[in-house]
Design a protein around this motif. Sequence first.
Motif, PDB file in Angstrom:
ATOM      1  N   ASP A   1      -4.598   0.944  10.811  1.00  0.00           N
ATOM      2  CA  ASP A   1      -5.978   0.977  10.358  1.00  0.00           C
ATOM      3  C   ASP A   1      -6.760  -0.233  10.865  1.00  0.00           C
ATOM      4  OD1 ASP A   1      -7.499  -0.531   7.764  1.00  0.00           O
ATOM      5  OD2 ASP A   1      -8.316   1.369   8.489  1.00  0.00           O
TER       6      ASP A   1
ATOM      7  N   ILE B   1      -1.558   3.230   7.817  1.00  0.00           N
ATOM      8  CA  ILE B   1      -2.121   2.009   7.261  1.00  0.00           C
ATOM      9  C   ILE B   1      -1.906   0.858   8.231  1.00  0.00           C
ATOM     10  CG2 ILE B   1      -2.011   0.395   5.334  1.00  0.00           C
ATOM     11  CD1 ILE B   1      -1.285   2.731   3.567  1.00  0.00           C
TER      12      ILE B   1
ATOM     13  N   HIS C   1      -6.617   1.103   0.173  1.00  0.00           N
ATOM     14  CA  HIS C   1      -5.698   2.018   0.862  1.00  0.00           C
ATOM     15  C   HIS C   1      -4.944   2.890  -0.134  1.00  0.00           C
ATOM     16  CE1 HIS C   1      -6.241   1.016   4.969  1.00  0.00           C
ATOM     17  NE2 HIS C   1      -5.861  -0.229   4.853  1.00  0.00           N
TER      18      HIS C   1
ATOM     19  N   SER D   1       0.833  -1.199   0.000  1.00  0.00           N
ATOM     20  CA  SER D   1       0.000   0.000   0.000  1.00  0.00           C
ATOM     21  C   SER D   1       0.865   1.244   0.000  1.00  0.00           C
ATOM     22  CB  SER D   1      -0.910   0.028   1.231  1.00  0.00           C
ATOM     23  OG  SER D   1      -1.761  -1.079   1.250  1.00  0.00           O
TER      24      SER D   1
ATOM     25  N   GLN E   1      -5.499   6.952   0.068  1.00  0.00           N
ATOM     26  CA  GLN E   1      -4.410   7.802   0.514  1.00  0.00           C
ATOM     27  C   GLN E   1      -3.923   8.742  -0.593  1.00  0.00           C
ATOM     28  OE1 GLN E   1      -3.524   8.064   3.616  1.00  0.00           O
ATOM     29  NE2 GLN E   1      -4.870   6.383   4.199  1.00  0.00           N
TER      30      GLN E   1
END
Lengths: 281, 297, 413
Positions: A214, A211, A150, A85, A154
Amino acid sequence: MFNEKSKRRIIKAGFYVLSTALVAFWLIPLALAFFTSLKSMDEIMGSGAMWAIPKSWRFDNYAKVWASIGMGRYVLNTIIITVPSVIGTLALSSLAAFALAFYGFRLNKMILIMFIAGMLIPFQMLMIPVFRFTDSIGLMNTRLGVILFHIAFQLGFCTFFLRNFFRQIPFSLVEAPRIDGATDFRIYWQIIMPLATPSLAALAVLEFTWIWNDLLWSLVLLQSDRLKPVTLGLANMQGEFISYYNMTASGSIIAMILPLVFFLAFQRYFVSGMTVGAVKG
Amino acid sequence: MTKAMFRKGWWVPWSFLALPLAVYLVWVYIPIIESFGYAFTKRDSLLYKTVYIGFDNFARMFKDPQFFVALRNNFVWLLYFVLVPIPLGLMIAMLFNNSFKGNRIYKTLFYLPMTLSFAIIGTIWMWIYSPDAGFLNMILRSAGLSDLAKPWLGDSRFMTGALVAVGVWRQVPYIMILYLAGLQSVPVELVEAALIDGASWWQRFTRVIIPVLAPATIVSITISIIDSLRAFDIIYVMTNTKARAAEVLASYMYTSSFQYQDYGYGSAIAVIQFLITLSFILVYINRTLKAEQESGL
Amino acid sequence: MKTAIKLFAIALVTLVVLGACAPAGDKELIINSYMSDEKPKAVFQSVVDEFQKANPGIKVTVNTIAHEQFKTQLASWLTSSSAPDVVTWFAGYRMQAFAEKGLLEPIDTVFPGGDITKEFPAAFKVASSYQGKVYFMPQSWYWWAVYYNKDVFAKYNLTPPKTWDEFMKVCEVLKANGVAPIAVGAKDTWTTGGWFDLLDSAVNGGDFHAQLTGGKVAYTDPKVKKSLGIIAELSQKGYFIDNATSLSWQESVKPLAEGKAGMYLMGQFIMDTVPAETRGSIDFFPFPIYGGNDKYTVDTPTDGFMLPAKAKHKDAAKKFLAFLATKEQQQAFCAPLGRLAANINVPVPNAEAERGLAMVKGASFAAQFYDRDAPEEMAAKGLNAILDIMAKPANLDTILADLDKERIRIYTK
């Protein structure tokens, strides 16, 4: 000469005193978390103050939490989710930021605002539509589904952030290679990206931490225990009625290690020893 | 840096933008539009069948006292989240931005609050705020300030303030990182030129450093505005979203959608939150974009 | 730089491969459970292992999701194309709401003998059905009672009160001696649900209370004002522990264990959190009888399982549910946890449970629990209303009037 030297010494001492006091104060909650992670539930619920130093230091809480909820697999899953990610979002957002920072095309401002506007969304509202979309493309209950989300989500912040930092790069550095006949992609890859290393590194650290921590999206998009990241695993420390505070604490501290390591590894890129700033003469 | 930008073929910037934009549209914008659509439907629409009720949800919202409580709390968050972490983050970044030994350790330690999950942050701070046995009140009492030892999370007057404090505690390291990155781009020559010109420390700070930190400041302010209006995790963890005095728009929307199963109403709240944030951001970004163009930055 | 690209490409490809590996089992069974507590999770897993042994052709997976998160995600799972095959849940309205929307599969046939009433109490049938069909398989249940500190009672020569008047006297004595009469962890709003259910059904009778939670009676009804007015009275007399709204339910157990509070209306699971050294001093008695009634009332929340209508492996799921419904498996689950099994043929696990069961049998009425008998929003607003009453007892009338407005809105289709 003597004045200069002692002036430096005073400043240096002042720095250490101030910094130590600041950090000690700021980290009190962390110390409390650490103490909690070393207590037994009986001690926490018993007569002692909730935040006192543990009567018996039960380091085995850490081993227990690792084993009982299978932390090893959760940490692995979190790495599998977080690393791609971060790479993905840095890659895509730097491309977009490059375009927005250096090209004067008509829709430039509008696209920038579009990226920013996407950040404004209260992400809980995206839960159901993204759930359904992921379900419909067959990526439900896969880590890839989480990664793609993600990366996409982002992009708003990262593009905005990088675009601003790119704008600071002197244009001569960009124009000169072009005159020499370099392709735009070359300029992006060989000139801009290296120059932007401080901001990329800072961004990488922030993104990794976010992340990594999360909970929500993994909850929505993953059901299987074997795919879960650390945050979901820790959430399961919360029983139906009873919260095992000490386990949550020790689990959280274990979970904290990798973002910390990442920070240590990358922080030298955005904090060099340059003495520009407050403390000079 | 000049205003001149590339003027090659029109497709060049778009080739860079194509993939990011496509991903963004598919994964973010389409869901946004879909979720806004729900704002006009009845509560059971998500699970059962879609029933359009026009602006009814919005009409209910404007008569809903809890909505206004949430709105007011969000503005408190906005105020403190912008006013406190930014100057503080900047000062701490400057404090740590030197080559003294052990510097790295301080930075790392200060960054730790960011690495902790909200679950444990919430639990620990709840204990700090606990009225009888909590850390904060213990300190206040032993310092002779017993009057100040309030039930921080139990009293509607103090709840939001207490929660904002936790948010700020976590936000300052974040802003510090942004500024540390920004301080790297301060050209040493500029600072030294100012030194030679005999500028004082304060003049150097305000005339050279702050302007060059503009990108970091813009990002910091933008993100603080957005995060304050989007604040959720801390409130969720520390008050179980049922303590209505601390409600903010994001938590109210979550409660309505996922606990009351009224997605329509929750989506309507989300729309309003989006519009409010958008208006703040548009004003701010427009101003900074204009300033950019004018100063040729 | 080139290596960076290569590494990235490799990573991406690996991911696509990993990600694309969606579970493709024919004979599979996926169970989503909210039993995240250590012991129940382990015991459930051993039951599942038994089933797996008996059915080697079915691959069984249990996914555990923490309780709070489970509740918010369940609706999404039931409507998605990748719905699990079996889910844990509660009996009562919360289950019936899903049945009403066609999201559940009827499971009348999984019970021993093909009929739920053969080995399960008739009362459970009601809470497990919707429009004549059974959609819920009950596994275990527990009771709510007034837990009290025996040492504190002994110190002031008190005995467990049987009637409401006696209860008030106990409160008076405790308060006069500096002990908080009633502990309550009001930060967790559901804790006041016990007060709502038991007080209202004690004062106004079980049938009236069922109507109330069913939304058929107004909250402004004088009977409701009478029962909830008692909460106002308790608050005005200062019988609730100080700062109740800052204490989570777990935090409120501490004063009870330490002897700083006398009584705590709570579910049986409170015993799991009382520290070992004080466990012997805590005992329970039924909620006091009000007025001229001769029996008391209880709350008996029941947990069990449902089968989503969109499940992909319904046959395996029904097999599993049938397995769970047998008295052997019910005992295997409930005995180690000290819980009461739904199946009437299962013996009682321990002495405490025996007393609890006797208590429930002697009650005139049993509710599931406020937040299982009423829609979530109604329960949430009702529980908040009780907190308001505790905080500002003088506003009883306005609080009830506002609450009723919500009731009208929530119950209209």
